[in-house]
Design an enzyme around this catalytic site. Structure first.
Site, PDB file in Angstrom:
ATOM      1  N   ASN A 198     -30.054 -48.750 -90.713  1.00 20.70           N
ATOM      2  CA  ASN A 198     -30.298 -50.169 -90.440  1.00 20.70           C
ATOM      3  C   ASN A 198     -29.696 -50.537 -89.095  1.00 20.70           C
ATOM      4  O   ASN A 198     -29.149 -49.683 -88.393  1.00 20.70           O
ATOM      5  CB  ASN A 198     -29.734 -51.035 -91.578  1.00 20.70           C
ATOM      6  CG  ASN A 198     -28.247 -50.809 -91.737  1.00 20.70           C
ATOM      7  OD1 ASN A 198     -27.468 -51.091 -90.841  1.00 20.70           O
ATOM      8  ND2 ASN A 198     -27.848 -50.259 -92.884  1.00 20.70           N
TER       9      ASN A 198
ATOM     10  N   LYS B 243     -38.462 -29.849 -90.556  1.00 25.01           N
ATOM     11  CA  LYS B 243     -39.094 -31.093 -90.132  1.00 25.01           C
ATOM     12  C   LYS B 243     -40.417 -31.314 -90.883  1.00 25.01           C
ATOM     13  O   LYS B 243     -41.247 -30.391 -90.957  1.00 25.01           O
ATOM     14  CB  LYS B 243     -39.337 -31.038 -88.625  1.00 25.01           C
ATOM     15  CG  LYS B 243     -39.714 -32.361 -88.051  1.00 25.01           C
ATOM     16  CD  LYS B 243     -39.836 -32.267 -86.533  1.00 25.01           C
ATOM     17  CE  LYS B 243     -40.533 -33.494 -86.021  1.00 25.01           C
ATOM     18  NZ  LYS B 243     -41.049 -33.296 -84.678  1.00 25.01           N
TER      19      LYS B 243
ATOM     20  N   ASP C  42     -23.205 -48.292-105.370  1.00 23.15           N
ATOM     21  CA  ASP C  42     -22.729 -49.531-104.758  1.00 23.15           C
ATOM     22  C   ASP C  42     -21.202 -49.433-104.646  1.00 23.15           C
ATOM     23  O   ASP C  42     -20.481 -49.598-105.635  1.00 23.15           O
ATOM     24  CB  ASP C  42     -23.158 -50.740-105.598  1.00 23.15           C
ATOM     25  CG  ASP C  42     -22.876 -52.044-104.866  1.00 23.15           C
ATOM     26  OD1 ASP C  42     -21.810 -52.144-104.218  1.00 23.15           O
ATOM     27  OD2 ASP C  42     -23.731 -52.946-104.912  1.00 23.15           O
TER      28      ASP C  42
ATOM     29  N   LYS D  22     -20.065 -58.465-108.054  1.00 23.70           N
ATOM     30  CA  LYS D  22     -19.297 -57.319-107.557  1.00 23.70           C
ATOM     31  C   LYS D  22     -17.799 -57.524-107.769  1.00 23.70           C
ATOM     32  O   LYS D  22     -16.996 -56.700-107.336  1.00 23.70           O
ATOM     33  CB  LYS D  22     -19.616 -57.081-106.081  1.00 23.70           C
ATOM     34  CG  LYS D  22     -21.116 -56.809-105.841  1.00 23.70           C
ATOM     35  CD  LYS D  22     -21.403 -56.205-104.481  1.00 23.70           C
ATOM     36  CE  LYS D  22     -22.901 -56.118-104.222  1.00 23.70           C
ATOM     37  NZ  LYS D  22     -23.273 -55.014-103.342  1.00 23.70           N
TER      38      LYS D  22
HETATM   39  O1  PMT Z   1     -22.431 -54.252 -87.524  1.00 21.51           O
HETATM   40  P1  PMT Z   1     -22.920 -55.503 -86.848  1.00 21.51           P
HETATM   41  O2  PMT Z   1     -24.068 -55.254 -85.905  1.00 21.51           O
HETATM   42  O3  PMT Z   1     -21.795 -56.272 -86.185  1.00 21.51           O
HETATM   43  O4  PMT Z   1     -23.507 -56.462 -87.980  1.00 21.51           O
HETATM   44  C1  PMT Z   1     -22.661 -57.013 -88.934  1.00 21.51           C
HETATM   45  C2  PMT Z   1     -23.292 -57.010 -90.318  1.00 21.51           C
HETATM   46  C3  PMT Z   1     -24.492 -57.922 -90.354  1.00 21.51           C
HETATM   47  C4  PMT Z   1     -23.694 -55.594 -90.725  1.00 21.51           C
HETATM   48  C5  PMT Z   1     -22.151 -57.501 -91.302  1.00 21.51           C
HETATM   49  O5  PMT Z   1     -21.730 -58.768 -90.910  1.00 21.51           O
HETATM   50  C6  PMT Z   1     -22.639 -57.525 -92.732  1.00 21.51           C
HETATM   51  O6  PMT Z   1     -23.243 -58.457 -93.213  1.00 21.51           O
HETATM   52  N1  PMT Z   1     -22.334 -56.436 -93.502  1.00 21.51           N
HETATM   53  C7  PMT Z   1     -22.795 -56.221 -94.873  1.00 21.51           C
HETATM   54  C8  PMT Z   1     -24.236 -55.816 -94.887  1.00 21.51           C
HETATM   55  C9  PMT Z   1     -24.731 -55.480 -96.287  1.00 21.51           C
HETATM   56  O7  PMT Z   1     -24.820 -54.336 -96.609  1.00 21.51           O
HETATM   57  O8  PMT Z   1     -24.944 -56.529 -97.053  1.00 21.51           O
HETATM   58  P2  PMT Z   1     -25.493 -56.381 -98.585  1.00 21.51           P
HETATM   59  O9  PMT Z   1     -25.739 -57.792 -98.962  1.00 21.51           O
HETATM   60  O10 PMT Z   1     -26.602 -55.411 -98.635  1.00 21.51           O
HETATM   61  O11 PMT Z   1     -24.261 -55.786 -99.373  1.00 21.51           O
HETATM   62  C10 PMT Z   1     -23.276 -56.608 -99.992  1.00 21.51           C
HETATM   63  C11 PMT Z   1     -21.939 -55.926 -99.956  1.00 21.51           C
HETATM   64  O12 PMT Z   1     -21.989 -54.737-100.757  1.00 21.51           O
HETATM   65  C12 PMT Z   1     -21.454 -55.497 -98.599  1.00 21.51           C
HETATM   66  O13 PMT Z   1     -20.068 -55.745 -98.541  1.00 21.51           O
HETATM   67  C13 PMT Z   1     -21.745 -53.997 -98.567  1.00 21.51           C
HETATM   68  O14 PMT Z   1     -20.791 -53.300 -97.758  1.00 21.51           O
HETATM   69  C14 PMT Z   1     -21.600 -53.613-100.023  1.00 21.51           C
HETATM   70  N2  PMT Z   1     -22.459 -52.490-100.415  1.00 21.51           N
HETATM   71  C15 PMT Z   1     -23.809 -52.585-100.375  1.00 21.51           C
HETATM   72  C16 PMT Z   1     -24.584 -51.542-100.801  1.00 21.51           C
HETATM   73  C17 PMT Z   1     -23.967 -50.373-101.269  1.00 21.51           C
HETATM   74  N3  PMT Z   1     -24.686 -49.338-101.671  1.00 21.51           N
HETATM   75  N4  PMT Z   1     -22.638 -50.271-101.266  1.00 21.51           N
HETATM   76  C18 PMT Z   1     -21.855 -51.316-100.861  1.00 21.51           C
HETATM   77  O15 PMT Z   1     -20.624 -51.237-100.858  1.00 21.51           O
END
Ligand code: PMT
Length: 405
Positions: free
Chosen positions: A210, A289, A306, A342
């Site tokens: 991403n 590939k 997660d 969470k």
């Molecule tokens: O890196 P930058 O370019 O500065 O951008 C910052 C950002 C947008 C990446 C950052 O501010 C941000 O929002 N990070 C979290 C992105 C994300 O994964 O959001 P989510 O809504 O999908 O996940 C929610 C939370 O669960 C997050 O804390 C994530 O780390 C966690 N998660 C998600 C999926 C997973 N499989 N494991 C996790 O721990």
């Protein structure tokens, strides 16, 4: 405002070959709109002319303890009164010895002795000189006075040897300077921060990932360190350099991040998951590939663990958990859902559709959601946003100790 803007820095330059790097530091400080005054020892003038520092700082350079000019007669007292911090860089073995033993035999040493402001010292010398017990003793003595030592780096030295003794990078010196102007309210805390994306490989050439640049997580790490925390930063593949003063662990996949976080989380007082972890990975990795022999290619994906939810389910007592939510709609609803789902204390919601918020930009605009309600911050730099997040974490922590937890 974060940064050295408006800060008055008295830079003491001593007689090391690294004196030319101090000229570069003056440029950096002036670029940041700090006010720099330079004091040089006689030996420093053999390496770089005072005119260089005068031109770069836009201020007269102080050199002579016995200057009889009316505005300079009490320079040894006034220079530190007119500064917020003294930065001695590069500091030679001789200068360390002088300062460690309270000798006042040149202008810079006298200024430091008379100072009542923070002193930051950046040693630079040959590695044998640095590692000599006399120098090490002097460094310990200077630390015991409350002076801040920015440890020299390692690498090729001007004398041709390879070892410790290079003047620290500007980044490390800058971080030390910045920490002097920050509250120390995270001292004694160990903070685990994740940053950046993860990459899930399809074949040797391709991966799913991403747009996360790591900026938000790295800003959290730097600002936490400035506030005194011990920081462990777990970073996915990003192009940012390691921030100084912390352990940085680089990982690639969600599974690697999960294992690294699991190994470190128990020892952490606070965990902040700002990484954008890939929710899915290819169900199989193609060892070679994938060729375009067919018109369409269907990928089968499986869910990644997660990591945040696992941390929420197994948190250690008193640990504070902070999550991020990257949302494109129903920000508040999604933030609330993730906060509860969470089991975290604070959820930071950012809008990933805004031109200046979320992924891969310098700024962010977030809402902080906890069990008491929602606070929305204005558009700020990611470092300013990070500092506001730490303010909220400190309030949470203090609220808990107030509750007798
Ligand atoms: O890196 P930058 O370019 O500065 O951008 C910052 C950002 C947008 C990446 C950052 O501010 C941000 O929002 N990070 C979290 C992105 C994300 O994964 O959001 P989510 O809504 O999908 O996940 C929610 C939370 O669960 C997050 O804390 C994530 O780390 C966690 N998660 C998600 C999926 C997973 N499989 N494991 C996790 O721990």
């Amino acid at each position: 405002m974060i940064g050295l803007h408006g800060k008055r820095i008295l830079l003491g330059v001593t007689g090391s070959i690294a004196a030319y790097k101090a000229a570069e530091w003056v440029r950096e400080l002036v670029k940041e709109e700090a006010v720099v005054t330079v004091a040089m020892t006689e030996a420093a003038e053999r390496f770089v002319a005072p005119l260089t520092f005068a031109a770069l700082s836009g201020q007269a350079v102080h050199r002579d303890m016995f200057d009889a000019a009316p505005d300079r007669v009490m320079a040894h007292i006034n220079l530190s009164r007119e500064a917020d911090v003294i930065l001695v860089a590069p500091a030679t073995a001789q200068t360390l010895a002088r300062l460690a033993h309270g000798m006042a035999d040149n202008l810079l040493a006298t200024v430091v002795l008379a100072a009542r402001i923070p002193v930051v010292i950046c040693p630079a010398m040959n590695s044998f000189m640095l590692n000599h017990p006399a120098t090490q003793d002097n460094i310990r003595r200077l630390e015991s006075f409350g002076y801040h030592i920015v440890q020299p780096g390692s690498g090729e030295l001007a004398c041709g040897e390879i070892g410790d003794g290079r003047l620290a990078d500007w980044d490390a010196a800058r971080e030390t300077l910045l920490s002097l102007f920050q509250p120390d309210d995270l001292r004694g805390k160990t903070i685990l921060i994740t940053a950046g994306p993860t990459r899930e490989a399809l074949d040797p050439a391709r991966f799913l990932s991403n747009r996360s640049s790591g900026r938000m997580g790295f800003a959290l790490a730097r600002t936490a360190r400035r506030r005194g925390a011990e920081v462990v930063l777990v970073a996915g593949p990003v192009h940012l350099p390691d921030p100084p003063g912390m352990e940085v662990i680089r990982v690639t996949t969600a599974e690697e991040m999960r294992q690294t976080v699991a190994g470190r989380a128990r020892a952490a007082d606070i965990v902040v998951k700002s990484a954008a972890v890939a929710d899915f990975r290819p169900s199989a990795y193609a060892a070679h590939k994938i060729k375009k022999t067919q018109q369409d290619l269907r990928l089968e994906l499986v869910r990644n663990p997660d990591i945040l939810a696992e941390l929420g389910a197994n948190r250690s007592p008193g640990q504070i958990l902070v999550g991020f939510a990257a949302e494109s709609r129903d920000h508040a609803g999604e933030g609330q859902r993730k906060l509860r789902g969470k089991n975290v204390d604070l959820m930071i919601v950012n809008d990933i559709l805004g031109a200046r918020t979320g992924f891969d930009v310098e700024t962010n605009q977030v809402s902080l959601i906890d069990c008491r309600g929602t606070t929305t911050l204005p558009l700020l730099s990611k470092e300013e946003t990070a500092d506001r997040i730490w303010d909220a974490v400190v309030r949470l922590r203090d609220g808990r100790s107030g509750d007798g937890e």
